[in-house]
Design a protein around this motif. Sequence first.
Motif, mmCIF file in Angstrom:
data_model
loop_
_atom_site.group_PDB
_atom_site.id
_atom_site.type_symbol
_atom_site.label_atom_id
_atom_site.label_comp_id
_atom_site.label_asym_id
_atom_site.label_seq_id
_atom_site.Cartn_x
_atom_site.Cartn_y
_atom_site.Cartn_z
ATOM 1 N N MET A 31 100.532 31.662 68.157
ATOM 2 C CA MET A 31 99.469 32.660 68.036
ATOM 3 C C MET A 31 100.035 34.076 68.154
ATOM 4 O O MET A 31 99.567 34.996 67.474
ATOM 5 N N LEU A 32 101.026 34.242 69.003
ATOM 6 C CA LEU A 32 101.659 35.561 69.129
ATOM 7 C C LEU A 32 102.392 35.931 67.835
ATOM 8 O O LEU A 32 102.335 37.085 67.391
ATOM 9 N N ILE A 33 103.067 34.952 67.242
ATOM 10 C CA ILE A 33 103.743 35.218 65.963
ATOM 11 C C ILE A 33 102.711 35.500 64.877
ATOM 12 O O ILE A 33 102.883 36.399 64.044
ATOM 13 N N PHE A 34 101.628 34.721 64.869
ATOM 14 C CA PHE A 34 100.532 34.942 63.917
ATOM 15 C C PHE A 34 100.012 36.373 64.007
ATOM 16 O O PHE A 34 99.880 37.075 62.990
ATOM 17 N N SER A 35 99.711 36.825 65.226
ATOM 18 C CA SER A 35 99.178 38.180 65.397
ATOM 19 C C SER A 35 100.231 39.230 65.071
ATOM 20 O O SER A 35 99.911 40.320 64.574
ATOM 21 N N GLY A 36 101.520 38.910 65.321
ATOM 22 C CA GLY A 36 102.585 39.833 64.952
ATOM 23 C C GLY A 36 102.670 40.014 63.445
ATOM 24 O O GLY A 36 102.800 41.137 62.945
ATOM 25 N N PHE A 37 102.596 38.905 62.719
ATOM 26 C CA PHE A 37 102.566 38.988 61.261
ATOM 27 C C PHE A 37 101.331 39.749 60.782
ATOM 28 O O PHE A 37 101.391 40.502 59.801
ATOM 29 N N CYS A 38 100.230 39.534 61.463
ATOM 30 C CA CYS A 38 98.983 40.201 61.087
ATOM 31 C C CYS A 38 99.137 41.720 61.132
ATOM 32 O O CYS A 38 98.846 42.415 60.158
ATOM 33 N N VAL A 211 102.001 42.821 74.651
ATOM 34 C CA VAL A 211 101.631 41.424 74.878
ATOM 35 C C VAL A 211 102.830 40.511 74.613
ATOM 36 O O VAL A 211 103.088 39.558 75.346
ATOM 37 N N TRP A 212 103.570 40.803 73.555
ATOM 38 C CA TRP A 212 104.741 40.002 73.197
ATOM 39 C C TRP A 212 105.779 40.020 74.311
ATOM 40 O O TRP A 212 106.377 38.982 74.648
ATOM 41 N N LEU A 213 106.013 41.179 74.890
ATOM 42 C CA LEU A 213 106.987 41.288 75.973
ATOM 43 C C LEU A 213 106.582 40.465 77.195
ATOM 44 O O LEU A 213 107.426 39.896 77.891
ATOM 45 N N LEU A 214 105.283 40.367 77.437
ATOM 46 C CA LEU A 214 104.790 39.648 78.613
ATOM 47 C C LEU A 214 104.828 38.133 78.431
ATOM 48 O O LEU A 214 105.162 37.399 79.369
ATOM 49 N N TRP A 215 104.492 37.638 77.251
ATOM 50 C CA TRP A 215 104.215 36.212 77.095
ATOM 51 C C TRP A 215 105.174 35.447 76.191
ATOM 52 O O TRP A 215 105.132 34.220 76.158
ATOM 53 N N SER A 216 106.017 36.118 75.443
ATOM 54 C CA SER A 216 106.866 35.383 74.507
ATOM 55 C C SER A 216 108.174 34.966 75.169
ATOM 56 O O SER A 216 108.562 35.469 76.226
ATOM 57 N N ALA A 217 108.856 34.033 74.516
ATOM 58 C CA ALA A 217 110.163 33.567 74.993
ATOM 59 C C ALA A 217 110.918 32.969 73.819
ATOM 60 O O ALA A 217 110.315 32.446 72.875
ATOM 61 N N ASP A 218 112.247 33.024 73.889
ATOM 62 C CA ASP A 218 113.072 32.483 72.808
ATOM 63 C C ASP A 218 113.019 30.960 72.754
ATOM 64 O O ASP A 218 113.135 30.371 71.680
ATOM 65 N N ALA A 219 112.863 30.331 73.908
ATOM 66 C CA ALA A 219 112.883 28.870 73.971
ATOM 67 C C ALA A 219 112.059 28.417 75.179
ATOM 68 O O ALA A 219 111.780 29.220 76.079
ATOM 69 N N PRO A 220 111.648 27.152 75.221
ATOM 70 C CA PRO A 220 110.822 26.671 76.338
ATOM 71 C C PRO A 220 111.453 26.904 77.713
ATOM 72 O O PRO A 220 110.745 27.264 78.656
ATOM 73 N N HIS A 221 112.772 26.719 77.832
ATOM 74 C CA HIS A 221 113.392 26.874 79.147
ATOM 75 C C HIS A 221 113.430 28.328 79.611
ATOM 76 O O HIS A 221 113.711 28.602 80.779
ATOM 77 N N GLN A 222 113.105 29.288 78.728
ATOM 78 C CA GLN A 222 113.084 30.697 79.118
ATOM 79 C C GLN A 222 111.668 31.209 79.392
ATOM 80 O O GLN A 222 111.496 32.362 79.767
#
Length: 478
Positions: A31-38, A211-222
């Motif tokens: 959803m974050l990627i979706f909104s980023g593309f948006c 929002v991206w800085l708060l909730w995104s991550a490169d991989a599940p373990h991060q």
Amino acid sequence: MVLKDIIAENSDETAAVNDSPKVGVRHLQSMLIFSGFCVAFMQRANLSVAIVAMMDRNSTNPDFPEYEWSEQTKSLLLSSFFWGYVLMQIPGGQLAQRFGGKVMYLYGVGISGFLALFTPLSAQLGDWKFICAIRFLQGFCQGSLYPSTHTLLAQWAPPAERGILATLCYSGPQFGTIIILSISGTLAASKFGWPSIFYVSGGCGIIWCLVWLLWSADAPHQSKLITSKERNYIESELAAISKSENNTTSAKLPTPWLSLFTSLPFWVLLLCNCAYNWGYWTMMTQIPSYIKNVFDKDIQSNALLSALPYTANLVFGLCFCALGQVLLSKKVLSTNASRKIFNTIGMWTPMTATIALGFVDANNVDVAVILLTVGVGTDSATFLGYLLNHMDLSPNFAGAMMGITNCAANCMSIFAPLLVGVIVTDTTNPNQWRFIFYIMAGFYFIANLLFITLGSTKLQPWNEPVKRDIDRVQENVE
């Protein structure tokens, strides 16, 4: 390890898979990627809609300047974005592989957003030349978005869910385009005038970055938000298709260029991406002109009709996504069959609609608009076809592969309109347009035929780093 421990370990892993959360942080990432593309596509399309008000000599709002640009200058302004965009595709894939998709995606949307905010000021300071520079830089920044998305999905999307998560991500461009087309007229007519189109699209980008800085991550373990259950599920599913002992290390390895460019499935992907872009941008940029000149109906001046192809693309994409997920989950189709069936729908249906469009009578404009909408809408099935196939072949180098294929594909989006200009010397002549449709249909037919016959969903041997490469990287790190 004794037999009892092995059984217990396998049981825990099976339980983690069977008890996996239906909705989790992996969906949040999509959803974050979706909104980023948006917001990125709002920034990409903002000039296309704002330039009408910027060049309107009959504007009733005297507070904002109007510019007397020629059609050549206008074309230069609208194309300048793609100069930087194409230039950054391959480096963007390499940088996403080296530094992670999170940083590169942030860079792509964030800097582009700041530049959007400064577009009105650049017009006042340096006229069209400064705007060209701004648009070039925006394209350069956004060139990393698609490679970064593939890099992130390769880490976040379990194989069985790649279709639904990728379609969710790649529906963002259509949604963002629909939004900017819908609100641009109102914004331009407001007391803030045409500059507000750039302020809104740029401001949305800045908000998204936080929002991206708060909730995104490169991989599940991060990720700080993910549960251990969901993390175990994703990692166990990805481990089932990859024997790499150290995904973090392999992500730092150099791209296997020789193996990649001697891989037949990769060349099939590249051709599919080129054919898709040739067809998509021909339909989106030239067929509205065909309908206006041949059928005497200007769909670009109608906000509803302008947004209709993008809306159809979004709706069809979500429908194909749901269908594909059901067919795979119930094991009706294998991954290989699913990729090739949906790619066929996404290429040969628009091919058929385009050929039919060339034979529509000039009095049946509604039929022409329907065929255009169906053609653009159904090509979203390729999201579940060749687009996902990058990750099937090589999760470790999906971003790099996407950067290469997308670079070549976007060159096609530049060449296609140029060819139209050479062939169509009389825009009211349907026979000249029909030749354009035949060329587009030919690209679609050949590319999908190659994908069906020569395409593969098998993990490629060059996806896994050999032992000496791992040792060399580890030595460098130490």
